[in-house]
Every structure is written in C-alpha cells, then in structure tokens.
Design an enzyme around this catalytic site. Structure first.
Site, PDB file in Angstrom:
ATOM      1  N   HIS A   1       2.201   1.751  -3.599  1.00  0.00           N
ATOM      2  CA  HIS A   1       1.192   2.279  -4.514  1.00  0.00           C
ATOM      3  C   HIS A   1       0.871   3.741  -4.208  1.00  0.00           C
ATOM      4  O   HIS A   1       0.683   4.551  -5.117  1.00  0.00           O
ATOM      5  CB  HIS A   1      -0.079   1.438  -4.446  1.00  0.00           C
ATOM      6  CG  HIS A   1       0.022   0.131  -5.173  1.00  0.00           C
ATOM      7  ND1 HIS A   1       0.406  -1.026  -4.570  1.00  0.00           N
ATOM      8  CD2 HIS A   1      -0.178  -0.172  -6.476  1.00  0.00           C
ATOM      9  CE1 HIS A   1       0.427  -2.001  -5.450  1.00  0.00           C
ATOM     10  NE2 HIS A   1       0.076  -1.514  -6.621  1.00  0.00           N
TER      11      HIS A   1
ATOM     12  N   SER B   1       0.829  -1.203   0.000  1.00  0.00           N
ATOM     13  CA  SER B   1       0.000   0.000   0.000  1.00  0.00           C
ATOM     14  C   SER B   1       0.866   1.256   0.000  1.00  0.00           C
ATOM     15  O   SER B   1       0.551   2.245  -0.667  1.00  0.00           O
ATOM     16  CB  SER B   1      -0.912   0.015   1.232  1.00  0.00           C
ATOM     17  OG  SER B   1      -1.803  -1.074   1.212  1.00  0.00           O
TER      18      SER B   1
END
Length: 397
Positions: free
Chosen positions: A74, A71
C-alpha cells in the site's frame, strides 16, 4: 563498519492535501500519520546507501530475511492523484521492510546480553518508554512511536541498525530447527504472527479452548490468526477470503472450513450464515477482521457472533462500516481494536511457540527472492493471481 550497502528505498514529495490538518509532530518531523493525505509522486528502487553507523545502545545486523507485508504494498502504490495508498504512518525517505531477522555483526559499547554472532528477530514497534502511554504500559500507543521500515529504516537491505532493546535472540530456535536459515526465516515471520497474537491473546483476552473462531481475510495476518487459533485450542476454525489461490494455505495453517464470501452470496448464503449452520447456531466466540474492508465484512461478522463474542480488529483501512448494532447489545459482543505487538512478552512468546514446535509459520512462505531482485519480489507479493502467502527477501538466496 564503514562502506555502502544495497537497499530498497522509497521516497516521495511532501505535499499535504488541502483540508488535511497536520499534527505538531507531523509538521516538526516531516512525517505523516495518514500518508495517503501527504505523500505524492512516489519514487522507489534499489540504491546504494551508507552502512548505518552504530550507536552505544545499538547493534548492527546482517539481515537474514525480510518479509513483504501488505503495508509495504500500500505504501508503494499510488492513487489516481499520485498519493500513496497507505492510510497510516510513514516518514520518507526510508528503507522499507519491517518483518526481518539477522545476525549481529557489531555491538554498541553499552549493550549487554547480546554478542556478535547472535541470531535475532527484530521487533518493528519502537516505543520510547518515556511518554504517558509508555509509562502506563500502552507501548503500541507510544506518543513518539517509530516503526521500522515505515518511519525509520528497515530490513530490505544488506545491513540494518537495531536498538538492542528491540532484539529477540533466536539461537535456540536455530538449534531446534537444525538450520540457521530456517531460523532466520521463522524469525522474519514472527512480526506478522505477533500482530495477530497481540490482538487475539492480549487485547482480546485469548481464545477459549473449544470456542469457534472465524477469520475474515487470508493474507499473512489472517493466516497467522488461523494458525494461532489452532495452537490455542479452537474447535472449528473458519477462514473467509476472496482469493481462491490462498484457500490451500488457509487449510494448511489449520482452518477447518475455507470459503469465499462472494461465492456464498451467489449461492444464496453468506459467511455469517455458514458459521451459524456449521456450529448449530452457537456462532463464533472470536472473530478476527484482517481485511480492512470494513463496509463489506462487518455486516457478515455481526451475523455470526456468538454470546460474549470478541471481534478483533486487525485490518487497516479508511472506509466506514455500517452494520446492525442490536446483536452487539443482545449478545454482549466486544469489538476490540488492536494495533502492533509491543510489550506483554508477545514477541518472545511467539518465538517460544515456534521453538516448542507448536507453530510453524514457514508453511505460508510461497516465494523467496534475492535482495537484488527485491522489486520483483514485492511485485509478486501484490499479484493476486498467484495467491502468495508470504514472500521473503534475502541476500542469502
């Protein structure tokens, strides 16, 4: 405690895309539930930030270790238009890092049961306890949800402010391991493990001992799913990933069969066919999707489902999937979405499994970086040629 500290911060321009409709909470708080549709022109780096001021219900911890998550990668990457690639919850600016542990250095006046010197693992999901979802026990669906390291400050810093109710004490784990830093590393690995635990054991109803389990994705969440499947008593565990450098990690975590779906297709086979072949046609009783690459993975998942199988959706992605639904009907298959890890004694259960010796997630640690070298550690985590499992960042290295 007053002063400044070193922290890794991400910021960006608030620029909602044309056609994207903001929710009331997004407008009110300047947060994004689809950050890839809102945040543009990312700026990241180490900065000097104020040491957080403690509130009456908080503790201040000196961060011990913090893991780099997909996460994070990204959220820090931009597409061709300059927007974040993270299709989920962000509120910027923020100190990133949501898989962390530390030692309490200050305790708020209302806090009981915690004291200076305690080692704690930090739960990432911050639920309010007041909204309709929380009052029905759906803490991960909290309507006022905050996520450490994504919508509020996290652990890529020297210190972190942590509401006491999200602390899990790991003093006994330190005693068991005989090493304070080992316990802090294990504590930092509890968060990704808890995500898999929540999906498999709580929302998914648990792995039936003796069932076959197939895990698609050999990143940290997939590796955690493999380790948990082994601890829960699975029979044959399959791990499918497209990064050959991680094959050894999948085997070390407990996978019996490790294969690359692309290689199987080149050989005239497939992931689904391999599961059926190795299980004498029984298929998998539980399948864990931990890639987020739905369009590629779901057709293979559907091929390998056994009767009554449970498909646990853990991967985060924004692409649609098309697959043959008839096996879902014929075999009474359940497809279960699972997000987060709050409630149901999940975090403490994972830590107790570690303490009992049934789960050693430190096997997937492949890199350790100092906090002042955090940008290099984050970059290394995203380098597919290295095949990293989990990289940890700490001021103690």
């Amino acid at each position: 405690m007053e002063g400044t500290m070193q922290a890794f911060v991400v910021d960006a321009e608030w620029a909602p895309k044309a056609g994207y409709t903001l929710t009331e909470r997004e407008r009110r708080d300047k947060r994004a539930f689809r950050s890839d549709m809102v945040y543009r022109n990312l700026k990241t780096g180490l900065k000097q930030a104020p040491i957080p001021a403690i509130g009456p219900d908080d503790v201040l911890i000196r961060v011990g270790a913090c893991g780099v998550c997909g996460s994070d990668l990204h959220a820090l990457r931009a597409d061709d238009g300059g927007y974040s690639k993270y299709a989920a919850h962000l509120r910027l600016p923020v100190i990133t890092g949501h898989e962390y542990s530390g030692e309490i250095v200050e305790v708020g006046k209302n806090v009981t049961g915690l004291r200076v010197g305690d080692l704690v693992a930090a739960e990432q999901i911050r639920w309010c306890g007041r909204c309709r979802s929380c009052r029905t026990g759906m803490f991960n669906q909290c309507e006022e949800l905050e996520e450490a390291g994504l919508s509020c400050d996290g652990g890529f810093a020297e210190y972190a402010l942590l509401p006491a109710k999200y602390c899990c004490v790991i003093n006994r784990l330190a005693n068991k391991l005989g090493d304070k830093m080992a316990a802090l590393e294990a504590g930092a690995l509890a968060e990704p493990t808890a995500v898999a635990y929540s999906g498999m054991q709580i929302n998914g109803g648990g792995v039936k001992p003796g069932a076959n389990v197939a895990v698609f994705g050999t990143g940290p969440i997939g590796l955690a799913a493999v380790a948990l499947a082994r601890a829960f008593g699975a029979a044959t565990i399959f791990a499918f990933g497209t990064n050959p450098a991680r094959d050894g990690l999948a085997a070390a975590m407990g996978a019996d069969v490790v294969a690359n779906p692309n290689d199987l297709l080149a050989q005239g086979s497939s992931a689904g066919a391999l599961v059926l072949e190795k299980t004498d046609g029984i298929g998998a009783g539980m399948i864990v999707e931990a890639t987020g690459n739905f369009s590629s993975v779901y057709p293979e998942i559907i091929k390998c489902v056994g009767n009554g199988a449970r498909v646990i959706q853990l991967g985060v992605g924004a692409t649609p999937a098309m697959f043959n639904a008839m096996p879902v009907l014929r075999k009474n298959v359940h497809i279960i979405g699972s997000l987060g890890h709050a409630g149901s004694d999940i975090f403490p259960s994972v830590l107790r499994m570690m303490e009992a010796g049934g789960l050693d997630m430190r096997k997937m640690v492949t890199g350790r970086y100092r906090l002042d070298d955090a940008p290099a550690g984050i970059a290394a985590s995203g380098d597919r040629t290295k095949g990293h499992g989990k990289i940890l960042i700490s001021q103690h290295y």
